[in-house]
Design a protein around this motif. Structure first.
Motif, PDB file in Angstrom:
ATOM      1  N   SER A   1       0.780  -1.080   0.009  1.00 44.96           N
ATOM      2  CA  SER A   1      -0.039   0.084   0.042  1.00 44.96           C
ATOM      3  C   SER A   1       0.779   1.228  -0.028  1.00 44.96           C
ATOM      4  O   SER A   1       1.906   1.118   0.367  1.00 44.96           O
ATOM      5  N   VAL A   2       0.287   2.275  -0.473  1.00 42.20           N
ATOM      6  CA  VAL A   2       1.183   3.654  -0.589  1.00 42.20           C
ATOM      7  C   VAL A   2       0.355   4.633   0.278  1.00 42.20           C
ATOM      8  O   VAL A   2      -0.837   4.808   0.300  1.00 42.20           O
ATOM      9  N   SER A   3       1.173   5.197   1.294  1.00 45.59           N
ATOM     10  CA  SER A   3       0.534   6.203   2.119  1.00 45.59           C
ATOM     11  C   SER A   3       0.803   7.502   1.427  1.00 45.59           C
ATOM     12  O   SER A   3       1.341   7.881   0.403  1.00 45.59           O
ATOM     13  N   LEU A   4      -0.014   8.451   2.166  1.00 46.97           N
ATOM     14  CA  LEU A   4       0.002   9.953   1.685  1.00 46.97           C
ATOM     15  C   LEU A   4       1.370  10.452   1.870  1.00 46.97           C
ATOM     16  O   LEU A   4       1.806  11.415   1.080  1.00 46.97           O
ATOM     17  N   SER A   5       2.243   9.906   2.633  1.00 45.41           N
ATOM     18  CA  SER A   5       3.538  10.399   2.765  1.00 45.41           C
ATOM     19  C   SER A   5       4.565   9.768   1.726  1.00 45.41           C
ATOM     20  O   SER A   5       5.551  10.174   1.428  1.00 45.41           O
ATOM     21  N   GLY A   6       3.870   8.983   0.945  1.00 41.56           N
ATOM     22  CA  GLY A   6       4.663   8.445   0.000  1.00 41.56           C
ATOM     23  C   GLY A   6       5.227   6.950   0.420  1.00 41.56           C
ATOM     24  O   GLY A   6       5.785   6.356  -0.759  1.00 41.56           O
ATOM     25  N   TYR A   7       5.211   6.741   1.533  1.00 39.07           N
ATOM     26  CA  TYR A   7       5.910   5.513   1.882  1.00 39.07           C
ATOM     27  C   TYR A   7       5.105   4.321   1.360  1.00 39.07           C
ATOM     28  O   TYR A   7       4.000   4.274   1.324  1.00 39.07           O
ATOM     29  N   ILE A   8       5.917   3.169   0.945  1.00 38.85           N
ATOM     30  CA  ILE A   8       5.331   1.899   0.423  1.00 38.85           C
ATOM     31  C   ILE A   8       5.277   1.120   1.623  1.00 38.85           C
ATOM     32  O   ILE A   8       6.559   0.774   1.967  1.00 38.85           O
ATOM     33  N   ASN A   9       4.228   0.530   2.119  1.00 36.57           N
ATOM     34  CA  ASN A   9       3.918  -0.327   2.985  1.00 36.57           C
ATOM     35  C   ASN A   9       3.903  -1.840   2.701  1.00 36.57           C
ATOM     36  O   ASN A   9       3.042  -2.113   1.734  1.00 36.57           O
ATOM     37  N   TYR A  10       4.785  -2.725   3.166  1.00 37.43           N
ATOM     38  CA  TYR A  10       4.475  -4.273   2.734  1.00 37.43           C
ATOM     39  C   TYR A  10       3.856  -5.114   3.921  1.00 37.43           C
ATOM     40  O   TYR A  10       4.206  -5.006   5.208  1.00 37.43           O
ATOM     41  N   LEU A  11       2.423  -4.917   3.781  1.00 37.51           N
ATOM     42  CA  LEU A  11       1.618  -5.498   4.956  1.00 37.51           C
ATOM     43  C   LEU A  11       1.924  -6.783   5.176  1.00 37.51           C
ATOM     44  O   LEU A  11       2.220  -7.882   4.682  1.00 37.51           O
ATOM     45  N   ASP A  12       1.538  -6.909   6.723  1.00 38.75           N
ATOM     46  CA  ASP A  12       1.583  -8.320   7.341  1.00 38.75           C
ATOM     47  C   ASP A  12       0.533  -8.940   7.769  1.00 38.75           C
ATOM     48  O   ASP A  12      -0.150  -8.336   8.828  1.00 38.75           O
ATOM     49  N   LYS A  13      -0.060 -10.062   7.180  1.00 37.42           N
ATOM     50  CA  LYS A  13      -1.472 -10.491   7.608  1.00 37.42           C
ATOM     51  C   LYS A  13      -1.291 -10.863   8.991  1.00 37.42           C
ATOM     52  O   LYS A  13      -2.413 -11.018   9.717  1.00 37.42           O
ATOM     53  N   ALA A  14      -0.411 -11.464   9.427  1.00 41.10           N
ATOM     54  CA  ALA A  14      -0.148 -12.185  10.790  1.00 41.10           C
ATOM     55  C   ALA A  14       0.152 -10.839  11.850  1.00 41.10           C
ATOM     56  O   ALA A  14      -0.036 -11.110  12.977  1.00 41.10           O
ATOM     57  N   ASN A  15       0.438  -9.661  11.280  1.00 40.46           N
ATOM     58  CA  ASN A  15       0.404  -8.496  12.459  1.00 40.46           C
ATOM     59  C   ASN A  15      -0.124  -7.296  11.773  1.00 40.46           C
ATOM     60  O   ASN A  15       0.755  -6.330  11.242  1.00 40.46           O
ATOM     61  N   PRO A  16      -1.423  -6.945  11.714  1.00 41.25           N
ATOM     62  CA  PRO A  16      -2.109  -5.804  10.739  1.00 41.25           C
ATOM     63  C   PRO A  16      -1.711  -4.671  11.134  1.00 41.25           C
ATOM     64  O   PRO A  16      -1.554  -3.586  10.361  1.00 41.25           O
ATOM     65  N   SER A  17      -1.195  -4.392  12.422  1.00 40.39           N
ATOM     66  CA  SER A  17      -1.291  -3.263  12.966  1.00 40.39           C
ATOM     67  C   SER A  17       0.665  -2.809  12.739  1.00 40.39           C
ATOM     68  O   SER A  17       0.868  -1.496  13.095  1.00 40.39           O
ATOM     69  N   LYS A  18       1.321  -3.608  12.117  1.00 43.46           N
ATOM     70  CA  LYS A  18       2.635  -3.141  11.750  1.00 43.46           C
ATOM     71  C   LYS A  18       3.205  -4.043  10.546  1.00 43.46           C
ATOM     72  O   LYS A  18       3.282  -5.090  10.372  1.00 43.46           O
ATOM     73  N   PRO A  19       3.338  -3.134   9.555  1.00 44.99           N
ATOM     74  CA  PRO A  19       4.002  -3.694   8.256  1.00 44.99           C
ATOM     75  C   PRO A  19       5.263  -4.412   8.545  1.00 44.99           C
ATOM     76  O   PRO A  19       5.988  -4.273   9.383  1.00 44.99           O
ATOM     77  N   LEU A  20       5.479  -5.259   7.405  1.00 45.19           N
ATOM     78  CA  LEU A  20       6.647  -6.269   7.361  1.00 45.19           C
ATOM     79  C   LEU A  20       7.907  -5.079   7.267  1.00 45.19           C
ATOM     80  O   LEU A  20       8.930  -5.446   7.969  1.00 45.19           O
ATOM     81  N   ARG A  21       7.823  -4.381   6.481  1.00 47.32           N
ATOM     82  CA  ARG A  21       8.559  -3.352   6.112  1.00 47.32           C
ATOM     83  C   ARG A  21       8.055  -2.195   5.681  1.00 47.32           C
ATOM     84  O   ARG A  21       7.128  -2.124   4.963  1.00 47.32           O
ATOM     85  N   ILE A  22       8.787  -0.899   5.694  1.00 45.19           N
ATOM     86  CA  ILE A  22       8.375   0.237   4.966  1.00 45.19           C
ATOM     87  C   ILE A  22       9.386   0.705   4.141  1.00 45.19           C
ATOM     88  O   ILE A  22      10.632   1.070   4.740  1.00 45.19           O
ATOM     89  N   ILE A  23       9.212   1.159   2.774  1.00 47.73           N
ATOM     90  CA  ILE A  23       9.991   1.829   2.066  1.00 47.73           C
ATOM     91  C   ILE A  23      10.056   3.073   2.001  1.00 47.73           C
ATOM     92  O   ILE A  23       9.040   3.741   1.836  1.00 47.73           O
ATOM     93  N   LYS A  24      11.279   3.883   2.494  1.00 48.88           N
ATOM     94  CA  LYS A  24      10.899   5.133   2.931  1.00 48.88           C
ATOM     95  C   LYS A  24      12.270   5.725   1.714  1.00 48.88           C
ATOM     96  O   LYS A  24      12.676   5.137   0.971  1.00 48.88           O
ATOM     97  N   GLY A  25      11.968   7.262   1.743  1.00 46.07           N
ATOM     98  CA  GLY A  25      13.217   7.806   0.935  1.00 46.07           C
ATOM     99  C   GLY A  25      12.376   9.322   0.638  1.00 46.07           C
ATOM    100  O   GLY A  25      11.779   9.936   1.299  1.00 46.07           O
ATOM    101  N   HIS A  26      12.544   9.931  -0.506  1.00 43.46           N
ATOM    102  CA  HIS A  26      12.193  11.102  -0.791  1.00 43.46           C
ATOM    103  C   HIS A  26      10.876  11.009  -2.210  1.00 43.46           C
ATOM    104  O   HIS A  26      11.196   9.970  -2.881  1.00 43.46           O
ATOM    105  N   SER A  27       9.993  11.964  -1.921  1.00 42.56           N
ATOM    106  CA  SER A  27       9.035  12.035  -2.957  1.00 42.56           C
ATOM    107  C   SER A  27       9.255  13.189  -3.715  1.00 42.56           C
ATOM    108  O   SER A  27       8.585  13.709  -4.654  1.00 42.56           O
ATOM    109  N   LYS A  28      10.042  14.206  -3.157  1.00 44.49           N
ATOM    110  CA  LYS A  28      10.431  15.504  -3.563  1.00 44.49           C
ATOM    111  C   LYS A  28      11.661  15.741  -4.062  1.00 44.49           C
ATOM    112  O   LYS A  28      12.494  14.885  -3.678  1.00 44.49           O
TER     113      LYS A  28
END
Length: 608
Positions: A294-321
């Motif tokens: 999923s993509v957040s308004l922050s631009g971060y790309i979230n790898y979702l974890d079905k086993a732990n819905p409150s915390k993504p497996l990983r979050i891809i960060k960086g710059h969008s500007k």
């Protein structure tokens, strides 16, 4: 080849509040796609640090999608241009370019046989088109809408059908091929943001700003159900994506959640809670293989974890500007890259793995103009928010007490030994000692632009718009001017830097020339280096003191050899269509560059 692109740390998706962000999936399951400004980003879904960037559009790109065959990608931009290009070659050769309507392309899809392309968007009279990918010949017309069309979906198998969703609150179902209007669907009460067919073609889903998701029969467009009954989400739904066997889908919403739905049972199996901040709104999603993105308004790309819905497996960060400032830090056995962008965002990258994170805490609120690393294990940054901040490298966390407020807007900063920092502000030069302002020079007869402190810690060189370099000495808590350099080939000074050993001062100017001054020879003018076609914006010395690199507004990077003006390495189109905003060396063979494409690149330099 004297240089080679070693690594690409790609930008994030460019997102806009209240606007769906389309992610494209590779039919082979290897990569996924998204867009940022004029770039299409291709990332490996298992190893997202592996990325490729397509930069052939002349205008902002809104969407890109793989053909089902996997051999081509179609991308559409703000001018209405659709480019179809090859995925198998490194050069991504252009096959065809079309402009089916005059206006921004918002969504693209391919027919299941990879022969037709359908595109919709913000046309003046025509909001969509379906055509043969290799001839551009129309195969019917997209009609029935009175406003911009946000989304389009092609039934993946025969008999083909097409469905569209619009700002006029309706979906239109078409028979194909040729594409022919069949009926209008009036279920939504607000904008229709996304439409997607299931992989087996039996169903399609529509998602709207009213928080509703409807499921329809893929063959005739009749409604099957409304997911969640009266509402699927508490906010607008911006994207949906099906799993491979067409039994489940995920939905991304402005209510800051992603939901996984069992379509047959009409129930939300899992709700992924992404946070409580406005930047946690979810604008896009993709289900590919076992990955739920999923993509957040922050631009971060979230790898979702079905086993732990409150915390993504990983979050891809960086710059969008666009990235405006760059430095590196290589001590303590770590190689780190620090970058600051137009929106005040600071990011730290592991130069080896590409893993990255943002600075924690409340930091800069406007463009980061300059970043330097001090010998006391701190990153010093200045910003258009009129502050200079000192951030510890061990924590990468902003602390309010380590911010110094400037009277005027800072433009450039340099650090020296003993806790000294010199800040160039508009019409001011400010000396800091141990994070406190101790001396200010005002009423200058020139406008200071850039600054460098000699490694010895005594001499400060300030480049001015008067085409001169002004030399000051640090005397306790004051700066005293002692001489002025007036190079013969210099224009207004844009950047300057001392070599690591302090033996030379390199000065670049708006007239595209870089001049070397020999420090031990009383700053005697030595050599001048020519090659750039536009203003030089950044300069960095290699750790061995034998080479220096410059980056310019012309998009070129030159690696120069000291005392040999003819030994030149020219790196062309490092960040195609953009000028070079930052340059730094990790070691004498590894160069880092940044640009307004919001990406970081590493280059391997081989000297002959």
């Amino acid at each position: 080849m004297p240089y080679e692109l070693a690594k690409v740390f790609a930008c994030l998706p460019q997102v806009e509040r209240g606007v769906s962000k389309v992610l494209g999936g590779d039919p082979k399951g290897i990569n996924f796609l998204y867009t940022n400004n004029k770039s299409v980003i291709i990332r490996n879904i298992d190893r997202p640090e592996i990325a490729d960037i397509y930069t052939e559009h002349a205008h902002q790109v809104h969407v890109a999608q793989y053909a089902p065959s996997g051999y081509y990608i179609a991308s559409g931009d703000a001018s209405g241009k659709i480019r179809i290009w090859d995925t198998t070659q490194k050069e991504h050769l252009l096959k065809y370019e079309y402009q089916p309507f005059a206006g921004a392309v918002k969504d693209i899809c391919w027919s299941g046989d990879s022969q037709k392309v359908a595109a919709v968007g913000r046309g003046k009279e025509i909001f969509g088109a379906v055509f043969h990918w290799d001839t551009g010949t129309s195969v019917g017309s997209i009609t029935g809408h009175s406003k911009v069309i946000n989304s389009i979906a092609f039934k993946p198998n025969r008999p083909f059908h097409v469905v569209t969703g619009s700002d006029d609150y309706t979906c239109v179902f078409f028979e194909a091929l040729p594409v022919k209007f069949k009926c209008t669907i009036n279920n939504h009460t607000k904008f229709v943001n996304c439409l997607r067919y299931s992989p087996d073609g039996s169903k399609f889903a529509s998602a709207g700003a009213d928080g509703q998701i409807f499921i329809y029969n893929g063959k005739d467009g009749n409604q099957i159900c409304a997911l969640g009954g009266s509402s699927a989400h508490n906010g607008g739904v911006y994207a949906v994506s099906w799993n491979a066997d067409s039994t489940h889908l995920i939905s991304a919403s402005g209510d800051k959640t992603v939901k996984l739905w069992d379509v047959e049972a009409n129930s939300a199996v899992t709700t992924f809670t992404m946070g409580s901040d406005v930047m946690d709104q979810q604008l896009g999603c993709l289900w590919q293989n076992n990955h739920l993105l999923s993509v957040s308004l922050s631009g971060y790309i979230n790898y979702l974890d079905k086993a732990n819905p409150s915390k993504p497996l990983r979050i891809i960060k960086g710059h969008s500007k666009s990235i405006q400032a760059l430095t590196v830090h290589t001590s303590d056995g770590r190689c780190s890259i620090y970058s600051g962008s137009h929106d005040g965002h600071m990011n730290v990258w592991n130069a080896t793995t590409g893993e990255n994170d943002t600075f924690a805490g409340k930091g800069h609120t406007n463009q980061v103009s300059c970043i330097v690393a001090s010998d006391s294990n701190e990153i010093v940054t200045c910003s258009m928010d009129d502050t200079v901040r000192f951030t510890c490298l061990c924590s990468n966390e902003y602390k309010p007490e380590n911010a110094v407020k400037m009277d005027n807007q800072p433009k450039n900063v340099a650090v020296g030994p003993g806790g000294y920092v010199v800040v160039i502000c508009i019409e001011q030069i400010v000396l800091l000692k141990d994070k406190k302002k101790v001396f200010t020079i005002e009423n200058l007869d020139y406008e200071p632009e850039c600054v460098a402190i000699h490694p010895g810690g005594v001499t400060v060189a300030v480049g001015g718009n008067d085409s001169k370099v002004h030399l000051y000495s640090i005397q306790g808590a004051t700066l005293q001017k002692h001489s002025v350099l007036s190079p013969s080939h210099l224009g207004p000074v844009s950047v300057l830097s001392y070599s690591p050993d302090g033996g030379n001062l390199a000065v670049s100017s708006t007239n595209k020339v870089t001049t070397i001054f020999t420090v031990a020879d009383d700053y005697k003018e030595a050599e001048s280096y020519y090659g750039h076609h536009a203003k030089v914006l950044c300069l960095a010395w290699s750790p061995d003191n034998q080479h220096f690199a410059t980056g310019g507004m012309d998009g070129l990077v030159f690696v120069w050899t000291l005392k040999d003006t003819h030994k030149i390495f020219k790196l062309q189109e490092c960040h195609r269509l953009y000028h070079i905003s930052g340059i730094a060396w990790l070691d004498e063979h590894t160069l880092v560059t940044t640009s307004h494409d919001a990406s970081v690149k590493q280059w391997t330099i081989t000297y002959n």
